[in-house]
Scaffold this motif. Sequence first.
Motif, PDB file in Angstrom:
ATOM      1  N   GLU A  89      22.228 144.567  98.124  1.00 62.38           N
ATOM      2  CA  GLU A  89      22.727 145.312  99.287  1.00 62.38           C
ATOM      3  C   GLU A  89      22.004 144.847 100.553  1.00 62.38           C
ATOM      4  O   GLU A  89      22.616 144.650 101.596  1.00 62.38           O
ATOM      5  CB  GLU A  89      22.522 146.824  99.066  1.00 62.38           C
ATOM      6  CG  GLU A  89      22.958 147.683 100.224  1.00 62.38           C
ATOM      7  CD  GLU A  89      24.470 147.831 100.346  1.00 62.38           C
ATOM      8  OE1 GLU A  89      24.895 148.492 101.306  1.00 62.38           O
ATOM      9  OE2 GLU A  89      25.220 147.302  99.512  1.00 62.38           O
ATOM     10  N   TYR A  90      20.696 144.660 100.456  1.00 64.58           N
ATOM     11  CA  TYR A  90      19.907 144.171 101.591  1.00 64.58           C
ATOM     12  C   TYR A  90      20.422 142.805 102.049  1.00 64.58           C
ATOM     13  O   TYR A  90      20.674 142.587 103.231  1.00 64.58           O
ATOM     14  CB  TYR A  90      18.428 144.078 101.205  1.00 64.58           C
ATOM     15  CG  TYR A  90      17.574 143.417 102.262  1.00 64.58           C
ATOM     16  CD1 TYR A  90      17.144 144.128 103.372  1.00 64.58           C
ATOM     17  CD2 TYR A  90      17.207 142.078 102.149  1.00 64.58           C
ATOM     18  CE1 TYR A  90      16.378 143.527 104.353  1.00 64.58           C
ATOM     19  CE2 TYR A  90      16.439 141.468 103.118  1.00 64.58           C
ATOM     20  CZ  TYR A  90      16.023 142.196 104.216  1.00 64.58           C
ATOM     21  OH  TYR A  90      15.261 141.581 105.184  1.00 64.58           O
ATOM     22  N   GLU A  91      20.600 141.889 101.121  1.00 60.97           N
ATOM     23  CA  GLU A  91      21.076 140.542 101.452  1.00 60.97           C
ATOM     24  C   GLU A  91      22.476 140.587 102.069  1.00 60.97           C
ATOM     25  O   GLU A  91      22.775 139.846 103.000  1.00 60.97           O
ATOM     26  CB  GLU A  91      21.085 139.648 100.201  1.00 60.97           C
ATOM     27  CG  GLU A  91      19.714 139.380  99.621  1.00 60.97           C
ATOM     28  CD  GLU A  91      18.795 138.591 100.550  1.00 60.97           C
ATOM     29  OE1 GLU A  91      19.295 137.872 101.436  1.00 60.97           O
ATOM     30  OE2 GLU A  91      17.570 138.694 100.374  1.00 60.97           O
ATOM     31  N   ARG A  92      23.334 141.477 101.577  1.00 56.66           N
ATOM     32  CA  ARG A  92      24.696 141.597 102.090  1.00 56.66           C
ATOM     33  C   ARG A  92      24.679 142.103 103.543  1.00 56.66           C
ATOM     34  O   ARG A  92      25.400 141.587 104.396  1.00 56.66           O
ATOM     35  CB  ARG A  92      25.510 142.539 101.205  1.00 56.66           C
ATOM     36  CG  ARG A  92      26.991 142.543 101.518  1.00 56.66           C
ATOM     37  CD  ARG A  92      27.756 143.560 100.693  1.00 56.66           C
ATOM     38  NE  ARG A  92      27.364 144.927 100.975  1.00 56.66           N
ATOM     39  CZ  ARG A  92      27.681 145.586 102.105  1.00 56.66           C
ATOM     40  NH1 ARG A  92      28.390 145.002 103.029  1.00 56.66           N
ATOM     41  NH2 ARG A  92      27.294 146.829 102.276  1.00 56.66           N
ATOM     42  N   ILE A  93      23.850 143.099 103.819  1.00 55.11           N
ATOM     43  CA  ILE A  93      23.769 143.642 105.178  1.00 55.11           C
ATOM     44  C   ILE A  93      23.229 142.595 106.147  1.00 55.11           C
ATOM     45  O   ILE A  93      23.788 142.382 107.226  1.00 55.11           O
ATOM     46  CB  ILE A  93      22.906 144.921 105.202  1.00 55.11           C
ATOM     47  CG1 ILE A  93      23.655 146.056 104.494  1.00 55.11           C
ATOM     48  CG2 ILE A  93      22.538 145.325 106.632  1.00 55.11           C
ATOM     49  CD1 ILE A  93      22.831 147.301 104.253  1.00 55.11           C
ATOM     50  N   ILE A  94      22.162 141.895 105.761  1.00 56.34           N
ATOM     51  CA  ILE A  94      21.572 140.868 106.636  1.00 56.34           C
ATOM     52  C   ILE A  94      22.595 139.746 106.867  1.00 56.34           C
ATOM     53  O   ILE A  94      22.761 139.269 107.996  1.00 56.34           O
ATOM     54  CB  ILE A  94      20.261 140.313 106.048  1.00 56.34           C
ATOM     55  CG1 ILE A  94      19.206 141.450 105.925  1.00 56.34           C
ATOM     56  CG2 ILE A  94      19.738 139.165 106.879  1.00 56.34           C
ATOM     57  CD1 ILE A  94      18.815 142.091 107.239  1.00 56.34           C
ATOM     58  N   ALA A  95      23.288 139.334 105.817  1.00 58.99           N
ATOM     59  CA  ALA A  95      24.305 138.268 105.949  1.00 58.99           C
ATOM     60  C   ALA A  95      25.422 138.704 106.896  1.00 58.99           C
ATOM     61  O   ALA A  95      25.913 137.915 107.698  1.00 58.99           O
ATOM     62  CB  ALA A  95      24.863 137.892 104.589  1.00 58.99           C
TER      63      ALA A  95
END
Length: 77
Positions: free
Chosen positions: A66-72
């Motif tokens: 979820e963190y990686e998706r938001i940053i991306a």
Amino acid sequence: MIKKHEIYKTDKWNMMTVEVQGRYIVLREISDQWGEDTHTFISRPAMMQWVHNRFTRESFKDNEEEYERIIAAFKQV
């Protein structure tokens, strides 16, 4: 021309959108806890600094994807 990006949306009360309005970046965060909060940035680096302060990796320990998706999603702005 305004370009709108939806960063995430869980329902109509928990969502975040980013609009690019000329040289300004307007971020709207809507939450069922705090209502609507609006932030205006003059540059992408300023927005990304806010993003990394708002979404810390530690707060997503149990959900790294979820963190990686938001940053991306923010990097696409």
